[in-house]
Design a protein around this motif. Structure first.
Motif, PDB file in Angstrom:
ATOM      1  N   ASP A  11      66.185  39.129  27.621  1.00  0.00           N
ATOM      2  CA  ASP A  11      67.288  38.923  26.673  1.00  0.00           C
ATOM      3  C   ASP A  11      68.323  37.960  27.244  1.00  0.00           C
ATOM      4  N   THR A  12      68.568  38.048  28.525  1.00  0.00           N
ATOM      5  CA  THR A  12      69.534  37.143  29.155  1.00  0.00           C
ATOM      6  C   THR A  12      69.032  35.706  29.116  1.00  0.00           C
ATOM      7  N   VAL A  13      67.729  35.517  29.380  1.00  0.00           N
ATOM      8  CA  VAL A  13      67.148  34.176  29.332  1.00  0.00           C
ATOM      9  C   VAL A  13      67.237  33.617  27.919  1.00  0.00           C
ATOM     10  N   ARG A  14      66.907  34.465  26.932  1.00  0.00           N
ATOM     11  CA  ARG A  14      67.009  34.022  25.534  1.00  0.00           C
ATOM     12  C   ARG A  14      68.439  33.623  25.204  1.00  0.00           C
ATOM     13  N   LEU A  15      69.374  34.430  25.666  1.00  0.00           N
ATOM     14  CA  LEU A  15      70.780  34.135  25.410  1.00  0.00           C
ATOM     15  C   LEU A  15      71.193  32.828  26.084  1.00  0.00           C
ATOM     16  N   GLN A  16      70.702  32.611  27.277  1.00  0.00           N
ATOM     17  CA  GLN A  16      71.034  31.386  28.002  1.00  0.00           C
ATOM     18  C   GLN A  16      70.456  30.160  27.298  1.00  0.00           C
ATOM     19  N   ARG A  17      69.201  30.271  26.843  1.00  0.00           N
ATOM     20  CA  ARG A  17      68.587  29.148  26.134  1.00  0.00           C
ATOM     21  C   ARG A  17      69.320  28.839  24.833  1.00  0.00           C
ATOM     22  N   LEU A  18      69.682  29.880  24.113  1.00  0.00           N
ATOM     23  CA  LEU A  18      70.380  29.680  22.856  1.00  0.00           C
ATOM     24  C   LEU A  18      71.742  29.021  23.084  1.00  0.00           C
ATOM     25  N   ALA A  19      72.435  29.452  24.126  1.00  0.00           N
ATOM     26  CA  ALA A  19      73.732  28.843  24.438  1.00  0.00           C
ATOM     27  C   ALA A  19      73.558  27.375  24.821  1.00  0.00           C
ATOM     28  N   ALA A  20      72.499  27.069  25.561  1.00  0.00           N
ATOM     29  CA  ALA A  20      72.234  25.679  25.940  1.00  0.00           C
ATOM     30  C   ALA A  20      71.924  24.830  24.705  1.00  0.00           C
ATOM     31  N   ASP A  21      71.121  25.412  23.764  1.00  0.00           N
ATOM     32  CA  ASP A  21      70.815  24.684  22.528  1.00  0.00           C
ATOM     33  C   ASP A  21      72.079  24.417  21.723  1.00  0.00           C
ATOM     34  N   LEU A  22      72.915  25.422  21.602  1.00  0.00           N
ATOM     35  CA  LEU A  22      74.154  25.253  20.836  1.00  0.00           C
ATOM     36  C   LEU A  22      75.066  24.212  21.499  1.00  0.00           C
ATOM     37  N   LEU A  23      75.124  24.214  22.813  1.00  0.00           N
ATOM     38  CA  LEU A  23      75.946  23.235  23.518  1.00  0.00           C
ATOM     39  C   LEU A  23      75.407  21.825  23.316  1.00  0.00           C
ATOM     40  N   LEU A  24      74.086  21.657  23.368  1.00  0.00           N
ATOM     41  CA  LEU A  24      73.499  20.337  23.164  1.00  0.00           C
ATOM     42  C   LEU A  24      73.753  19.846  21.746  1.00  0.00           C
ATOM     43  N   LEU A  25      73.612  20.725  20.756  1.00  0.00           N
ATOM     44  CA  LEU A  25      73.888  20.339  19.375  1.00  0.00           C
ATOM     45  C   LEU A  25      75.351  19.932  19.192  1.00  0.00           C
ATOM     46  N   ALA A  26      76.249  20.655  19.830  1.00  0.00           N
ATOM     47  CA  ALA A  26      77.670  20.309  19.729  1.00  0.00           C
ATOM     48  C   ALA A  26      77.929  18.934  20.328  1.00  0.00           C
ATOM     49  N   ARG A  27      77.282  18.638  21.447  1.00  0.00           N
ATOM     50  CA  ARG A  27      77.466  17.321  22.063  1.00  0.00           C
ATOM     51  C   ARG A  27      76.876  16.221  21.195  1.00  0.00           C
ATOM     52  N   LEU A  28      75.741  16.492  20.550  1.00  0.00           N
ATOM     53  CA  LEU A  28      75.151  15.500  19.654  1.00  0.00           C
ATOM     54  C   LEU A  28      76.027  15.271  18.433  1.00  0.00           C
ATOM     55  N   ASP A  29      76.567  16.353  17.872  1.00  0.00           N
ATOM     56  CA  ASP A  29      77.447  16.221  16.708  1.00  0.00           C
ATOM     57  C   ASP A  29      78.723  15.464  17.063  1.00  0.00           C
ATOM     58  N   ALA A  30      79.165  15.572  18.305  1.00  0.00           N
ATOM     59  CA  ALA A  30      80.380  14.876  18.730  1.00  0.00           C
ATOM     60  C   ALA A  30      80.131  13.394  18.970  1.00  0.00           C
ATOM     61  N   GLY A  31      78.885  12.951  18.821  1.00  0.00           N
ATOM     62  CA  GLY A  31      78.583  11.527  18.964  1.00  0.00           C
ATOM     63  C   GLY A  31      78.397  11.082  20.395  1.00  0.00           C
TER      64      GLY A  31
END
Length: 472
Positions: A302-322
């Protein structure tokens, strides 16, 4: 005052008034100069005619006392010899300037009797003896009144066979009166005309900018209410203001879509984060109460899943920020082999690495994430095999194809699968299917690198994902 001239309407009226004022000033000056020049030419012609007439009489050997000179009020005449001595002047001429000789008192000397000369008399009547060789401007005082004149000069031989000069003038009073009248009319009419131009420009600009004020007012209300569903009014015209209104509404629509996407993203992200966090909390609470029942492997998962999801969300935020990707050279053939290592189902068909391979410019980490996500998705749906093909498409693009032998993607869903948090199989558990962000991240990264990512059908009937990137 600053607020007044801060208005486009006021500035337009002022600019139009200044332009018209300059144009009127230039036109008025040109008219006055043209009028003055025309009247001056007319005065020269009159002076020429009088000078020729007097010179012709002198050439006909008429004595100076019998010349019958014209009235000095209109055409003052002065006849002088080569030494500047005055031989004859018009009646009433009291002073003269501009002719070179200021004398107005004729020299009285006995003159020889004129000889009859038929040829000279005939030439005098035809007016062909005298040629005008000089023009000038000066003043003359006749009967106590001083005026400006245009003078013409001509040389002629008199009855004594001496060369004399004849100066004849034409009054400039008519010219001065005309110029004075025209100037008065212009000075009186210019302010009125400028006032009319300023008023008309003010009214026309006000009418033209009224839609802009409506757009501004509506935008202010939208900003105050934060209601992005509202739109500004679009004028029923085809001018710049109408295009401005349409562009503004398109911007509002794009902003509304972006805000709605962000809201949905936050809601979906919160929903996705809730499951691993709740599961991890439950396991920790059970372990706190009953240490013997601690599921350490499940907590780590569960911790690994949570870590991966947080990394995905962070990458998407950086992409959306241009965020711009790095400008490193990445060989897709070598990258595909690295990502396929340790995956028994995956086969890589790629050319050699290095300058002859499929090199692109970008972030090695982000492009590796794209390939990893595509391989994860393909392994999840493949029955037995996944094939990765890397090739060059001429000298312009590198193409990576990931194909599996699974059920494939229905044609109607081949764009929908790239949306965030989308799972085609809603019954599939999150443990097996992930959060639905892998393909969305892959496409966003491809677009940021100037490429495309599309879904299709593999030759064997499964899913085919094609990544196309420009060559470095």
């Amino acid at each position: 005052m600053t607020r007044l001239f801060g208005s486009v309407r006021a500035r337009a009226a002022l600019a139009a008034t200044l332009v018209v004022a300059v144009a009127l000033l230039a036109a008025g000056t040109a008219v006055l100069l043209s009028l003055r020049g025309g009247l001056e030419s007319r005065a020269d012609a009159e002076a020429d005619a009088v000078a020729r007439q007097v010179a012709s009489r002198i050439a006909a050997r008429i004595p100076y006392a019998d010349l019958d000179l014209p009235d000095g009020d209109d055409h003052p005449v002065q006849v002088v010899d080569e030494d500047g001595r005055v031989l004859a002047v018009s009646e009433g001429l009291e002073a003269v300037s501009g002719t070179g000789t200021s004398g107005v008192t004729p020299l009285h000397s006995p003159a020889p009797e004129p000889e009859h000369d038929d040829q000279a008399a005939e030439a005098a009547e035809s007016g062909e003896l005298a040629e005008i060789d000089w023009h000038g401007q000066g003043t003359a005082t006749v009967d106590g009144e001083r005026q400006e004149y245009r003078f013409a000069g001509a040389e002629v031989t008199d009855l004594r066979d001496e060369t004399v000069r004849v100066y004849a003038g034409a009054s400039l009073a008519a010219q001065q009166d005309a110029v004075r009248t025209a100037s008065g009319v212009m000075l009186a009419g210019f302010p009125l005309l400028l006032a009319v131009v300023a008023s008309v420009t003010w009214l026309v600009t006000r009418r033209a900018l009224r839609p802009v004020e409506d757009i501004r007012r509506e935008m202010a209300e939208i900003t105050a209410s934060a209601d992005l569903t509202r739109r500004v009014p679009e004028p029923a015209t085809h001018d710049e203001i109408a295009r401005l209104a349409r562009t503004t509404n398109e911007t509002l629509a794009a902003l509304e879509t972006s805000v709605e996407r962000q809201r949905r993203f936050v809601a979906d992200a919160s929903h996705e984060l809730r499951s691993p966090i709740a599961s991890l909390r439950t396991q920790l609470e059970v372990a706190a109460a009953h240490p013997a029942l601690l599921d350490l492997d499940g907590a780590v998962e569960d911790t690994v899943r949570l870590q991966r999801l947080a990394a995905d969300l962070l990458l998407l935020a950086r992409l959306d920020a241009g965020e711009r990707p790095a400008d490193a050279r990445v060989d897709l053939s070598a990258l595909a082999r690295e990502e396929a290592a340790g995956r028994p189902m995956v086969t890589v068909e790629a050319g050699p690495a290095g300058p002859a391979g499929a090199e692109v410019a970008g972030s090695r980490g982000q492009l590796g994430r794209v390939l990893a996500n595509l391989l994860d998705n393909a392994e999840r749906h493949a029955r037995s095999a996944v094939t990765v093909t890397v090739r060059r498409d001429g000298d312009r693009a590198a193409v990576v194809r990931v194909a599996d032998d699974g059920e494939g993607v229905p044609e109607a869903d081949r764009e929908r699968i790239f949306e965030r948090f989308v799972r085609l199989d809603d019954a599939r558990s999150r443990d097996e299917g992930g959060a639905g962000l892998g393909l969305a991240i892959a496409r966003d990264v491809a677009v940021r690198h100037g490429g495309t990512l599309t879904a299709g059908e593999a030759p064997g009937g499964g899913a085919l994902f094609e990544l196309r990137l420009p060559l470095a």
